[in-house]
Design an enzyme around this catalytic site. Sequence first.
Site, PDB file in Angstrom:
ATOM      1  N   ILE B 574       6.839  -1.530  -7.002  1.00  0.00           N
ATOM      2  CA  ILE B 574       5.992  -2.490  -7.693  1.00  0.00           C
ATOM      3  C   ILE B 574       6.873  -3.269  -8.665  1.00  0.00           C
ATOM      4  CG2 ILE B 574       4.051  -2.750  -9.299  1.00  0.00           C
ATOM      5  CD1 ILE B 574       3.278  -1.894  -6.399  1.00  0.00           C
ATOM      6  N   GLU B 650      -3.623  -8.081  -0.596  1.00  0.00           N
ATOM      7  CA  GLU B 650      -4.799  -7.882   0.248  1.00  0.00           C
ATOM      8  C   GLU B 650      -5.273  -6.444   0.336  1.00  0.00           C
ATOM      9  OE1 GLU B 650      -4.583 -11.080   3.646  1.00  0.00           O
ATOM     10  OE2 GLU B 650      -2.624 -10.796   2.743  1.00  0.00           O
TER      11      GLU B 650
END
Lengths: 169, 684, 325
Positions: B574, B650
């Site tokens: 991340i 998504e």
Amino acid sequence: MEAIEIVLTVNGDERRLAVDTRASLLDVLRERLGLTGAKKGCDHGQCGACTVLLDGRRVNSCLALAVAHQGAEVITVEGLADGDDLHPVQRAFIEEDGFQCGYCTPGQLCSAVGMLDELKQGWPSAVTGDDDDLGDEPSDDEIRERMNGNLCRCGAYAGILAAIKEASR
Amino acid sequence: MNRVEGVAKVTGQARYAYEYPVEGVCHAVAVQADIPRGEIIRVDAREALALPGVLAVLSCEGAPELADTSDYELALFQSRTVAYRGQIVAAVVAETLEIARQAQRLIKVTYRPGEFDVRLTGTHPGLYRPDKVNPAYPTDTGQGDVEAAMAAADSSVDVTYTTPALHNNPMEPHATLALWEDGDLTLYDSIQGVSTGRDSVAKVFGLPPEQVRVHAPHVGGGFGAKGSPRPNAILAAMCARAIRRPVKLAVTRQQMFSFTGYRTPTIQRVRLAADAGGLLTAVAHDVVEQTSRVTEFAEQTAIATRIMYGAPNRGTSHRLARLDVPTPSWMRAPGECPGMYALESAMDELAIECGLDPIELRIRNDPATAPESGKPFSSRNLVACLRAGAERFGWDGRDPRPGIRREGRWLVGTGVAASTYPVYRSPCRATARVGPDGRYTVAVAATDIGTGARTTLTLIAAAALGVPVERVTAEIGDSALPPAPVAGGSMGTGSWGSAVVLACRALRRALDEHAGAVPDTGIEAYGDTAEELAGQQDFARHAFGAQFAEVRVDTGTGEVRVSRLLGVFAAGRIINPKTARSQFIGGMTMGLGMALMEESVMDHEFGDYLNHDFAQYHVPTIADIRDIDAVWIEEDDAHLNPMGSKGIGEIGIVGTAAAIGNAVHHATGRRVRDLPIRIDRLVG
Amino acid sequence: MRPFVYRRATDAQGAVATFEAAPHAMYLGGGTNLVDLMRLGVASPDLLVDVTGLPYDQVEETPGGGLRIGAAVRNSDLAADAAVRRSYPVLSQALLAGASGQLRNLATVGGNLLQRTRCPYFQDVSKPCNKRDPGSGCPAREGEHHNLAIFGHSASCVATHPSDMAVAMAALGAVVHVEGPGGPRRIGMPGLHRLPGDTPERDTVLEPGELIVAVELPALPYAARSRYRKVRERASFAFAVVAVAAALDVADGVVRDCRVALGGVAHVPWRAELLETTLRGAPATRESFVVAAEAEFAQARPLRDNAYKVPLARNVIVGVLEELL
């Protein structure tokens, strides 16, 4: 077409202009006064992106006809900061990541500023209990209910809630 | 790190497409067909043209010819055909928005209406098998014998779920400002990809791409609806060329339900078979969905089922009905989102059939390699997400019996579902530059549609350059920058970031050659990922996650409140935790909308989506979002890209609706298999 | 939007006179519904008479112990009014259950009463609608109506009235004060709104040019304990699927009097008179509430897809009445 001359005080500046009677306050701000901060998300009062402070109160500027607000004092998102010194709500939105695409943000900010003032005046909301103290720090539920008119499709609500809590302290 | 454009966005200084100040700009408004199918007989614009301030009316009568008409949606006014209700059939340009809107209602279009069909059913006589599903997956797959496995199973489910049409509804309606200058076209467009957008627009107008420039520095959300140029871009450019003045056009919220794309409705049959130990013996997922008469869009609804769980007998299929409807398109996790709703709901039903905890069922069936292809996973941490989520959420000791937890007027339940999304990457170029002042600039034609791309790319560049982020600027949102893929398919950061890293590495080498001294003209270096991408090893690359929901259902009214929502994701490294968390939570929020309220209702009599505004198409408000959180498991995956990242835009919406539906079942004992879980489906 | 002339009135007589001078005049309050409808092409006045400047922006106590609410009072002010919150909490709650903070800051009492239906066909000028275009037909009857009327609808219209405030006022028996070309008159609620019958284009009994100037709430001491409960398809900021306004007067375990009105079920704020009659004198118990609600719903005529509103509304009524015990 009927044009009517009006005077508005926008972010402290007096602005005099002739407007089409059909023009919304939102379109006058965006198209005539170059203040594109207030956004058009639905043009029917259903999303809150156009929220500005009109005579001190938050309203949907898309549903306000400019001619009907002769002499009004308008504060838009461009007028929230004091020069380079951001309004506490603006600072908190940045810090808590209370936005993503940013399109609903000006409306969220003006709405939050108006809403905190409404709280200060002791206005109730649909979730206010009879014995609730609307004192300094509003509950999460109070903020959620009072900000219901500002949609955010990116889903930044968690950050928006945190930001408003932070700014209300 | 806070968003680098944060101050601009909170002070109203960030400009979106419609907002660029241009001298003498005119306003265009689109006129839409009010029949779903037929031919235009006549467009009578006399009354509109007679109105002072009206500059032009464009329609199939005398419209300028376009060079390329292969994309029906963009081939405005090139034929007299009406293929769906709400199609643009004319446009009016005027000095002011008020006049344009008035004139819009004065244009009279007469039609020869045709028979139409807008009703999707699972047994539609026109169902056909597309050659592939979006973007290029096989339509059907199969192994073994599903029927036999179902017949021999110790436990099985054979259930059908439906999801309605959904509209992306970004907060910023599609908008374009178009300027022509000496045959060159400049667009300020609300679009997710400026390079691909420029190419598409250039093709329509028969221009070389270098004569078209697309700016999109800020985009007010897209979620797929702005993945390619929509008719507004072409229309604004046509109008501007017709009147030889700059023209801008904003699609209205109502119009967004007609020609800016949407998620197809689906009818999904899922069959699962398991042995006595809860090991899957069959997985089958058969999907029916719609497309338009003019363009095929085949959503890849069942593809996640191909990689989720192991089973020797398996099959997936997609069948389409061509209807007289607008063409469906991409909406956040097209395919995975509705498909995983069905699969993960069915897994919950199977867990109950097997008498197994739904997490345990998923763990037992977690495959070592990708089930259909046999490829190794570059990394797969679904089980870790399920376990970490279970602990954080307090899943252990959950009583599986439905309908027994009551708090006042509320029944309470919890549910879980898995999430997944593929890791895509496309070739991309970037430059990195350093000036004599020691400031670095990376440039790539990326777009920030709210994802935090500008911020993330700044971080990536700073890390690759080994300099503080304060000295780095990321330039994006302009097709004049090095070409880049669209902000879609959760591949933006992976694709753009890779190019930025290559450019930064090249710049460091160049700096070394200059022994650190920067000439007055600065130094620029270049990165291109095409070669690196072509050399990638063959892995199954997917992000995974687990979502946990706690719901409260009012026993008297059927109102559902999601009191807790937790997502745990495994999506590589991340890069910027702050914006990443927002991305995950944002997807989950949209998933909550899908579960409980979002639904575009087809008007079968008139042939369009009936509830076309924000008062009727409900999206979640802040009051619908209670305790919501997203966390992640750090993955160290060397087979992804130079950053080690997977896409995160998504996956957050994948699985949310199933987790909520499963929780509603746990709360009430009712299995609602048709989304959204409206109150009328629970009351009484 | 068609061009229109804008005039700002300063008194009721002037407003009425200005209105009468144009063939298609309309009064403008906060504009939250009218401007919306004008932009949709549903309303196209040639003259707007702005009545927000009229001296009707006060909430005053009446000698009889009731309240007189000026028609130009903004929804947010009325909801926050101390006397309203004390004596008629159902009204404050109804207002706060409606719309958003921004809309309530614009919307006026008069305008709120005259809101028009949110039936999707009514709002789309490309489709038939008897209310908008008399004689064109009602596609909702056989089409999408899962959130439309179950009471009092007709062959020509199955729309519902969207206001929350009006439901509370109907329960409280408010009296609407009107000025008009024919002079002043008073209309008792729920009599302001009318059922669609063959003329659904008329939402109310108001004659052209008539202007609401005030709403009077009669004294109703037991309304100090009253409630509004709204059910909708998301947690907030949505029109009602079903809403209930109720006040209950109980003495010695027996219902002395009660007021119940429903929103989201009819072309009018639906005063549940059968329920009230059944409940008066009955023991104040859940069983009585159920029986009374059943009596009311015996006359419901749900459409193909909205029969769920019957058990839903019944459950909400019973729940609210129980809370008022």
